[in-house]
Write an enzyme that holds these catalytic residues in place. Sequence first.
Site, PDB file in Angstrom:
ATOM      1  N   ARG A  44      47.232  32.857  78.856  1.00  0.00           N
ATOM      2  CA  ARG A  44      48.494  32.815  77.810  1.00  0.00           C
ATOM      3  C   ARG A  44      49.447  34.037  78.240  1.00  0.00           C
ATOM      4  O   ARG A  44      50.641  33.858  77.838  1.00  0.00           O
ATOM      5  CB  ARG A  44      47.623  32.882  76.661  1.00  0.00           C
ATOM      6  CG  ARG A  44      48.815  32.513  75.418  1.00  0.00           C
ATOM      7  CD  ARG A  44      48.155  32.304  73.933  1.00  0.00           C
ATOM      8  NE  ARG A  44      49.444  32.202  73.061  1.00  0.00           N
ATOM      9  CZ  ARG A  44      49.122  31.729  71.902  1.00  0.00           C
ATOM     10  NH1 ARG A  44      47.774  31.281  71.526  1.00  0.00           N
ATOM     11  NH2 ARG A  44      50.133  31.494  71.153  1.00  0.00           N
ATOM     12  N   HIS A  98      66.638  35.784  69.806  1.00  0.00           N
ATOM     13  CA  HIS A  98      65.691  36.006  70.648  1.00  0.00           C
ATOM     14  C   HIS A  98      65.674  35.538  72.101  1.00  0.00           C
ATOM     15  O   HIS A  98      65.233  36.103  73.016  1.00  0.00           O
ATOM     16  CB  HIS A  98      64.254  35.441  70.078  1.00  0.00           C
ATOM     17  CG  HIS A  98      62.963  35.596  70.713  1.00  0.00           C
ATOM     18  ND1 HIS A  98      62.307  36.798  70.909  1.00  0.00           N
ATOM     19  CD2 HIS A  98      62.397  34.592  71.329  1.00  0.00           C
ATOM     20  CE1 HIS A  98      61.377  36.399  71.691  1.00  0.00           C
ATOM     21  NE2 HIS A  98      61.146  35.401  71.787  1.00  0.00           N
ATOM     22  N   HIS A 135      61.757  42.271  74.049  1.00  0.00           N
ATOM     23  CA  HIS A 135      61.369  42.945  72.903  1.00  0.00           C
ATOM     24  C   HIS A 135      61.883  44.223  72.677  1.00  0.00           C
ATOM     25  O   HIS A 135      62.458  44.580  71.591  1.00  0.00           O
ATOM     26  CB  HIS A 135      59.940  43.215  72.758  1.00  0.00           C
ATOM     27  CG  HIS A 135      59.074  41.709  72.296  1.00  0.00           C
ATOM     28  ND1 HIS A 135      57.857  41.452  72.403  1.00  0.00           N
ATOM     29  CD2 HIS A 135      59.613  40.459  71.744  1.00  0.00           C
ATOM     30  CE1 HIS A 135      57.497  40.500  72.066  1.00  0.00           C
ATOM     31  NE2 HIS A 135      58.618  39.683  71.656  1.00  0.00           N
ATOM     32  N   LYS A 173      52.707  24.226  76.973  1.00  0.00           N
ATOM     33  CA  LYS A 173      52.159  25.347  75.808  1.00  0.00           C
ATOM     34  C   LYS A 173      51.109  24.929  75.573  1.00  0.00           C
ATOM     35  O   LYS A 173      50.137  25.720  75.258  1.00  0.00           O
ATOM     36  CB  LYS A 173      53.321  25.574  74.791  1.00  0.00           C
ATOM     37  CG  LYS A 173      52.530  26.657  73.897  1.00  0.00           C
ATOM     38  CD  LYS A 173      53.512  27.829  73.537  1.00  0.00           C
ATOM     39  CE  LYS A 173      52.745  28.927  72.650  1.00  0.00           C
ATOM     40  NZ  LYS A 173      53.579  29.718  71.830  1.00  0.00           N
ATOM     41  N   GLU A 201      44.880  34.734  74.321  1.00  0.00           N
ATOM     42  CA  GLU A 201      45.712  35.609  75.334  1.00  0.00           C
ATOM     43  C   GLU A 201      44.929  36.678  76.071  1.00  0.00           C
ATOM     44  O   GLU A 201      44.982  37.769  76.152  1.00  0.00           O
ATOM     45  CB  GLU A 201      46.754  36.445  74.451  1.00  0.00           C
ATOM     46  CG  GLU A 201      47.917  36.627  75.400  1.00  0.00           C
ATOM     47  CD  GLU A 201      49.156  37.295  74.721  1.00  0.00           C
ATOM     48  OE1 GLU A 201      49.633  36.454  73.721  1.00  0.00           O
ATOM     49  OE2 GLU A 201      49.471  38.226  75.275  1.00  0.00           O
ATOM     50  N   LYS A 223      49.627  31.744  66.859  1.00  0.00           N
ATOM     51  CA  LYS A 223      49.755  33.198  66.392  1.00  0.00           C
ATOM     52  C   LYS A 223      50.680  33.331  65.066  1.00  0.00           C
ATOM     53  O   LYS A 223      51.629  32.409  65.009  1.00  0.00           O
ATOM     54  CB  LYS A 223      50.667  33.763  67.743  1.00  0.00           C
ATOM     55  CG  LYS A 223      49.933  34.112  68.829  1.00  0.00           C
ATOM     56  CD  LYS A 223      50.883  34.767  70.000  1.00  0.00           C
ATOM     57  CE  LYS A 223      50.396  35.191  71.135  1.00  0.00           C
ATOM     58  NZ  LYS A 223      51.023  35.646  72.102  1.00  0.00           N
ATOM     59  N   ASN A 281      54.624  35.457  78.317  1.00  0.00           N
ATOM     60  CA  ASN A 281      55.341  36.769  77.999  1.00  0.00           C
ATOM     61  C   ASN A 281      56.253  36.870  78.933  1.00  0.00           C
ATOM     62  O   ASN A 281      57.065  38.112  79.075  1.00  0.00           O
ATOM     63  CB  ASN A 281      54.218  37.798  77.812  1.00  0.00           C
ATOM     64  CG  ASN A 281      53.259  37.715  76.664  1.00  0.00           C
ATOM     65  OD1 ASN A 281      53.710  37.056  75.685  1.00  0.00           O
ATOM     66  ND2 ASN A 281      52.203  37.973  77.003  1.00  0.00           N
ATOM     67  N   GLU A 325      63.682  29.604  76.090  1.00  0.00           N
ATOM     68  CA  GLU A 325      62.213  29.224  76.189  1.00  0.00           C
ATOM     69  C   GLU A 325      61.932  28.166  77.369  1.00  0.00           C
ATOM     70  O   GLU A 325      60.794  28.166  77.701  1.00  0.00           O
ATOM     71  CB  GLU A 325      61.408  29.208  74.956  1.00  0.00           C
ATOM     72  CG  GLU A 325      61.737  30.509  73.942  1.00  0.00           C
ATOM     73  CD  GLU A 325      60.697  31.532  74.351  1.00  0.00           C
ATOM     74  OE1 GLU A 325      59.753  31.281  75.223  1.00  0.00           O
ATOM     75  OE2 GLU A 325      60.742  32.652  73.938  1.00  0.00           O
ATOM     76  N   HIS A 348      59.456  38.699  78.111  1.00  0.00           N
ATOM     77  CA  HIS A 348      59.317  39.001  76.748  1.00  0.00           C
ATOM     78  C   HIS A 348      59.220  40.696  76.464  1.00  0.00           C
ATOM     79  O   HIS A 348      59.667  41.143  75.557  1.00  0.00           O
ATOM     80  CB  HIS A 348      58.138  38.473  76.212  1.00  0.00           C
ATOM     81  CG  HIS A 348      58.571  36.874  75.640  1.00  0.00           C
ATOM     82  ND1 HIS A 348      59.031  35.972  76.408  1.00  0.00           N
ATOM     83  CD2 HIS A 348      58.954  36.640  74.346  1.00  0.00           C
ATOM     84  CE1 HIS A 348      59.382  34.811  75.944  1.00  0.00           C
ATOM     85  NE2 HIS A 348      58.967  35.067  74.570  1.00  0.00           N
ATOM     86  N   ARG A 354      41.230  34.110  52.018  1.00  0.00           N
ATOM     87  CA  ARG A 354      40.522  34.258  53.018  1.00  0.00           C
ATOM     88  C   ARG A 354      40.806  33.177  54.070  1.00  0.00           C
ATOM     89  O   ARG A 354      40.046  33.034  55.002  1.00  0.00           O
ATOM     90  CB  ARG A 354      38.834  34.488  53.035  1.00  0.00           C
ATOM     91  CG  ARG A 354      38.715  35.663  52.312  1.00  0.00           C
ATOM     92  CD  ARG A 354      37.109  36.349  52.422  1.00  0.00           C
ATOM     93  NE  ARG A 354      36.907  37.344  51.695  1.00  0.00           N
ATOM     94  CZ  ARG A 354      36.459  37.207  50.437  1.00  0.00           C
ATOM     95  NH1 ARG A 354      36.309  36.188  49.995  1.00  0.00           N
ATOM     96  NH2 ARG A 354      36.438  38.406  49.948  1.00  0.00           N
TER      97      ARG A 354
HETATM   98  N1  GLY Z   1      54.848  33.214  72.531  1.00  0.00           N
HETATM   99  C1  GLY Z   1      53.953  33.689  73.235  1.00  0.00           C
HETATM  100  C2  GLY Z   1      52.743  32.868  72.889  1.00  0.00           C
HETATM  101  O1  GLY Z   1      52.653  32.125  72.098  1.00  0.00           O
HETATM  102  O2  GLY Z   1      51.983  33.354  73.341  1.00  0.00           O
END
Ligand code: GLY
Length: 357
Positions: A237, A261, A248, A223, A233, A139, A241, A181, A244, A117
């Site tokens: 945040r 990527h 994607h 960041k 997000e 994330k 994107n 990035e 992206h 957990r």
């Molecule tokens: N890679 C995008 C983020 O971390 O929100």
Amino acid sequence: MPSFRVAAAHHAYPVVVERGIVAAAAKYLPDKAGRVFVVSTEDVWRHKGEALAKALDGRAHEVLFLPGTEEQKRLAPLEALAEEMVERGGDRSSVVVAFGGGIVNDMAGFLAAIFMRGIPVVQVPTTLLAQVDASIGGKTAVNLRSGKNLIGSFHPPAAVLIDPAVLDTLPDREFRSGLWEIVKAGIIRETALFDYLGQHCADVLARRPEAVDHIIAESVRMKVEVVSADEREGDLRRILNFGHTFGHALETETAYQRLVHGEAVAFGMRAATWLGEKAGYCPSPEAARIHELIRLYGPLPPLDGISANRLLALLVHDKKTLQGKVHFVLPVKVGEVAVVSEVDPALVRQAIVFALS
Ligand code: GLY
């Protein structure tokens, strides 16, 4: 070199950017941590593991390996690793050290999130892409057959240790993947970084340490600020994107085989910049500056044979699509973007055609 601090609503953690910081990894393990499980890939561990192994000398630790490919970024390898952790004495006091690129950061982070957990994870990224993006912000995820990162959780790390020296042997294409990035960071929020990237392109591409350390530190600061303000997000945040949504779709359409990527994101940034201009959000001179920076860090691989219609259909399945509405992050000017949902689909298709051309 700089040390930053993510300060989110319920927790805080250090993000240290420093040459040689891997050697001090033991210092960043949580107090009273039990057995340490380093999660890496065989390849990364063989080439880069020595400094971390030395740093953990004297601590009870085990090294576990993940496959490290996008196709195997799935739940099954994590279940196998969790079994191994139990067999090797893992318990609720254990800690995971994620040592690798973005796939390892995401998978080992998710393993830590669900093992008993939830146990702490320290992120030690070994690619430029992971250093400036995947390792920061909590994330974690694995892929489903139907799409990238579709199961996962937010599991903020106990610390992020970013050592630019580990990039020295990173293959050129992987290094450039991370640069995209950093270019993104300049476009969405950091005008000084945008200008620096334009003025010092040769130093950056030659990997001069002062230039590399500077652009890493600036991207990391950006960041850290963004995820401190909006970890889950809900709002700010989403600007991360940029490039992206389309990127994607391109990765899915090419089955992760043709593009790294960052390259997919670069095509996405081209599409979003074209769309931002034509949809009236971004004045032409600003769009031209953005296109020029993207061109400077190219060339990008050819994209012949890819169908614009199929990409358009894939956009609708992106996990950023909410209630059937695709959200686009579009430039407003250098250093500022807007999140937009009402965009004419015909214009979106034209933007895709432009980016593919
Ligand atoms: N890679 C995008 C983020 O971390 O929100």
